[in-house]
Scaffold this motif. Structure first.
Motif, short mmCIF file in Angstrom:
data_model
loop_
_atom_site.label_atom_id
_atom_site.label_comp_id
_atom_site.label_asym_id
_atom_site.label_seq_id
_atom_site.Cartn_x
_atom_site.Cartn_y
_atom_site.Cartn_z
N CYS A 187 -0.63 -13.79 9.08
CA CYS A 187 -0.56 -14.92 8.14
C CYS A 187 0.09 -16.15 8.78
O CYS A 187 -0.09 -17.26 8.32
N GLN A 188 0.85 -15.91 9.87
CA GLN A 188 1.50 -17.04 10.57
C GLN A 188 0.68 -17.55 11.74
O GLN A 188 1.09 -18.46 12.45
N LEU A 189 -0.48 -16.91 11.93
CA LEU A 189 -1.39 -17.34 13.00
C LEU A 189 -2.28 -18.45 12.44
O LEU A 189 -2.85 -18.30 11.36
N MET A 203 -14.11 -26.65 12.34
CA MET A 203 -14.40 -25.67 13.38
C MET A 203 -15.54 -24.75 12.95
O MET A 203 -15.62 -24.36 11.80
N LYS A 204 -16.37 -24.41 13.92
CA LYS A 204 -17.40 -23.41 13.67
C LYS A 204 -17.05 -22.16 14.47
O LYS A 204 -16.74 -22.26 15.65
N LEU A 205 -17.10 -21.04 13.80
CA LEU A 205 -16.69 -19.80 14.46
C LEU A 205 -17.71 -18.68 14.22
O LEU A 205 -18.37 -18.66 13.20
N THR A 206 -17.79 -17.79 15.21
CA THR A 206 -18.55 -16.56 15.03
C THR A 206 -17.55 -15.42 14.88
O THR A 206 -16.69 -15.25 15.74
N LEU A 207 -17.63 -14.71 13.78
CA LEU A 207 -16.68 -13.61 13.53
C LEU A 207 -17.38 -12.27 13.69
O LEU A 207 -18.46 -12.05 13.16
N LYS A 208 -16.74 -11.40 14.45
CA LYS A 208 -17.24 -10.02 14.59
C LYS A 208 -16.25 -9.13 13.85
O LYS A 208 -15.14 -8.89 14.35
N VAL A 209 -16.60 -8.71 12.66
CA VAL A 209 -15.66 -8.03 11.78
C VAL A 209 -16.05 -6.56 11.58
O VAL A 209 -17.22 -6.26 11.36
N TRP A 210 -15.05 -5.68 11.67
CA TRP A 210 -15.30 -4.26 11.42
C TRP A 210 -15.51 -4.04 9.92
O TRP A 210 -14.65 -4.38 9.12
N ARG A 211 -16.68 -3.52 9.57
CA ARG A 211 -16.97 -3.20 8.17
C ARG A 211 -17.11 -1.70 8.01
O ARG A 211 -17.83 -1.06 8.77
N GLN A 212 -16.40 -1.15 7.05
CA GLN A 212 -16.46 0.28 6.78
C GLN A 212 -16.21 0.49 5.30
O GLN A 212 -15.17 0.11 4.79
N SER A 260 -4.99 -22.08 17.09
CA SER A 260 -4.87 -21.21 18.25
C SER A 260 -6.24 -20.86 18.83
O SER A 260 -6.32 -20.19 19.86
N PHE A 261 -7.30 -21.28 18.12
CA PHE A 261 -8.67 -20.98 18.59
C PHE A 261 -9.40 -22.28 18.86
O PHE A 261 -8.95 -23.36 18.46
N GLU A 286 -8.38 -26.50 11.40
CA GLU A 286 -7.43 -25.89 12.33
C GLU A 286 -6.04 -25.72 11.71
O GLU A 286 -5.17 -25.05 12.27
N ASP A 287 -5.82 -26.33 10.54
CA ASP A 287 -4.54 -26.17 9.85
C ASP A 287 -4.49 -24.90 8.99
O ASP A 287 -3.43 -24.55 8.47
N MET A 288 -5.65 -24.26 8.83
CA MET A 288 -5.66 -23.03 8.03
C MET A 288 -4.95 -21.91 8.77
O MET A 288 -4.96 -21.86 9.99
N SER A 289 -4.38 -21.00 7.97
CA SER A 289 -3.88 -19.77 8.59
C SER A 289 -5.08 -18.86 8.79
O SER A 289 -6.15 -19.08 8.21
#
Lengths: 250, 249
Positions: free
Chosen positions: B84-86, B1-10, B90-91, B29-32
């Motif tokens: 951790c259970q997600l 899977m290829k994903l774009t992540l928008k992550v809050w950095r502080q 699911s994406f 897709e098997d990764m948590s």
């Protein structure tokens, strides 16, 4: 005084495992006035009281559906409602109830805004709650604006202007109502505000019971059904009247 | 899977934060979800960048450490699970995923996605306990008969892992689901009865002091709660507080 030490809980130096002193133990009185739950109890109690008021108000209004034959009766009813002392007292309690409900709601909203100073960039609230439950403030504001207009249009004119009288010598409030309900914009606004009331009641009715601690698998489904019925029937009853009067006078 | 992540950095509690965009390519897709974050962090470390700080511990849904507000939901899509259970199934391939910290004045950000949840500890310390005499003849807990329905309801409340999803989800950042679960698990049992009145008053007071908002009964907390804590607990807290504050000396 054993515990006069005052901690700042937001101080990073505060050690979590320290024994919490007793200084914040609340007295009964302050718990019922100042606590977060107290504000909610008052919201629920005034809300349920206003639900009761809606029933009484609607019962009187429904006589308007009888058309012109209701004129003398409606005018006599209006006079009774504005001059009989116990009713007058009840009406002032109602005004106070509305104001208290509105101010308390505003205070709760302001506190809740403060509890989340930074908003999420991405929110999906529709997957876990219903729209009306998240917009009680907006719906309440719409209802409040309506009440002000409504009081200005009917109550103010009855109390502070000279109205024509009917055959019994009573002010012709029936005539004022019919004149108002001949105007499309007024009928439209009235019906729209009753829709806002419906959504407000749909969440508010059940919510009041939950706040007062009534949630039990045996009774809650019935309370929710009752609330659903109440939120449909009462606003519908109010909304039918301007539409019927408008149609009867076409 | 290829994903774009928008992550809050502080960088720290007082620093200004922003959303940073990252691309991750080799996601199974098997990764948590947390394993996906590990992949992202490995890549960041290899590039010499600062990895994304996030809370995690047991990675089996029982500790309550993992948080993250994923695509507008606490612990992401799916019900009755922690982050951790997600799983990444699911994406969809090519998705953009927003990852934000819990947002509440009472949960100040420590770094990136890590927030300080010690407000919950202080609520528990203010009354979430029973006083037991340990000097000698300690009673067997099972010596007191308890109706099955009470024991079950208390256990249901006790399954709360204190993750903070209720606060994160609530539009008012209210902690009433958490606080009421911690009150209920004790007040439903005979051992919790002697201190029940003081407990509810003190715990509600501490909850208010921490700066959590007020419950408006939207019910979002119970929907997003990984342990399915019910709103009946909030109602129990409401009526116990009302009774306690009117009758407590």
């Amino acid at each position: 005084m054993a515990n006069t030490l005052v901690h700042n809980f937001f101080d990073p130096k505060f050690v979590t495992l320290e024994i919490i002193p007793n200084y914040f133990k609340m007295s009964g009185a302050s718990a019922l006035i100042k606590s977060s739950l107290a504000k909610k109890y008052w919201m629920a109690l005034t809300g349920l009281f206003l639900c009761f008021f809606l029933i009484v108000h609607l019962a009187g209004n429904l006589t308007l559906l009888a058309g012109d034959s209701a004129r003398a009766g409606f005018n006599a009813y209006t006079k009774f409602m504005t001059s009989f002392v116990p009713i007058k007292v009840a009406s002032y309690i109602t005004y106070l109830g509305i104001l208290f409900h509105a101010v308390d709601g505003l205070l709760l909203t302001l506190k809740n805004r403060k509890a989340r100073p930074v908003k999420y960039a991405y929110e999906k609230p529709q997957v876990n709650s219903i729209w009306s439950s998240r917009n009680m403030g907006v719906l309440g504001t719409a209802i409040f604006v309506f009440i002000v207009l409504h009081m200005g249009n009917f109550w103010f004119r009855y109390k502070f202007t000279t109205l024509p009288t009917d055959v019994d010598g009573n002010f012709d409030m029936y005539g004022v109502v019919v004149e108002s309900f001949k105007m499309e914009w007024y009928v439209g606004l009235y019906v729209l505000c009753m829709a806002a009331l419906a959504f407000h009641l749909y969440h508010g009715f059940w919510s009041a019971f939950q706040t007062l601690g009534v949630n039990h698998p045996k009774y809650t489904p019935a309370i929710k059904k009752l609330g659903f019925g109440f939120s449909i029937l009462i606003p519908l009853g109010f909304a039918i009247i301007p539409i019927a009067v408008y149609v009867m006078n076409l | 899977m290829k994903l774009t992540l928008k992550v809050w950095r502080q960088n720290g509690p007082k620093e200004k934060g922003k959303i940073a965009t990252y691309q991750v390519d080799d996601i199974s897709e098997d990764m948590s979800f947390l394993e996906m974050m590990d992949v992202l962090n490995n890549e960041l470390i290899e590039k010499g960048e600062d990895p994304v700080a996030f809370d995690h511990d047991c990675r089996e849904g029982i500790c309550g450490a993992c948080s993250m507000f994923i695509n507008g939901e606490a612990h992401g899509p799916g019900r009755g699970i922690t982050t951790c259970q997600l799983h990444m199934r699911s994406f969809n391939d090519g998705d953009t995923i927003y990852i934000e910290p819990w947002r509440a004045a009472a949960f100040p950000i420590i770094k990136d996605l890590v927030v300080n949840r010690s407000a919950f500890d202080r609520i528990i310390q203010s009354g979430g306990f029973i006083s037991v005499n340990t000097s000698g003849n300690t009673l067997d807990a099972n010596a007191i008969p308890i109706p099955k329905s009470d024991a079950d309801a208390a256990f249901d409340a006790a399954t709360c892992i204190g993750c903070g999803a209720c606060v994160a989800t609530c539009k008012n950042s209210s902690a009433m689901l958490f606080t009421s679960a911690k009150i209920s698990q004790l007040s439903l049992l005979p051992q919790g009865k002697p201190e029940a009145k003081e407990r509810v008053v003190n715990m509600v007071k501490q909850m208010d002091l921490e700066g959590f908002g007020n419950c408006t009964n939207t019910g979002a907390c119970a929907v997003e709660c990984p342990k399915g804590i019910s709103l009946e607990n909030v109602a129990r807290m409401n009526r116990e507080f009302l009774l306690a504050s009117t009758t407590k000396s």
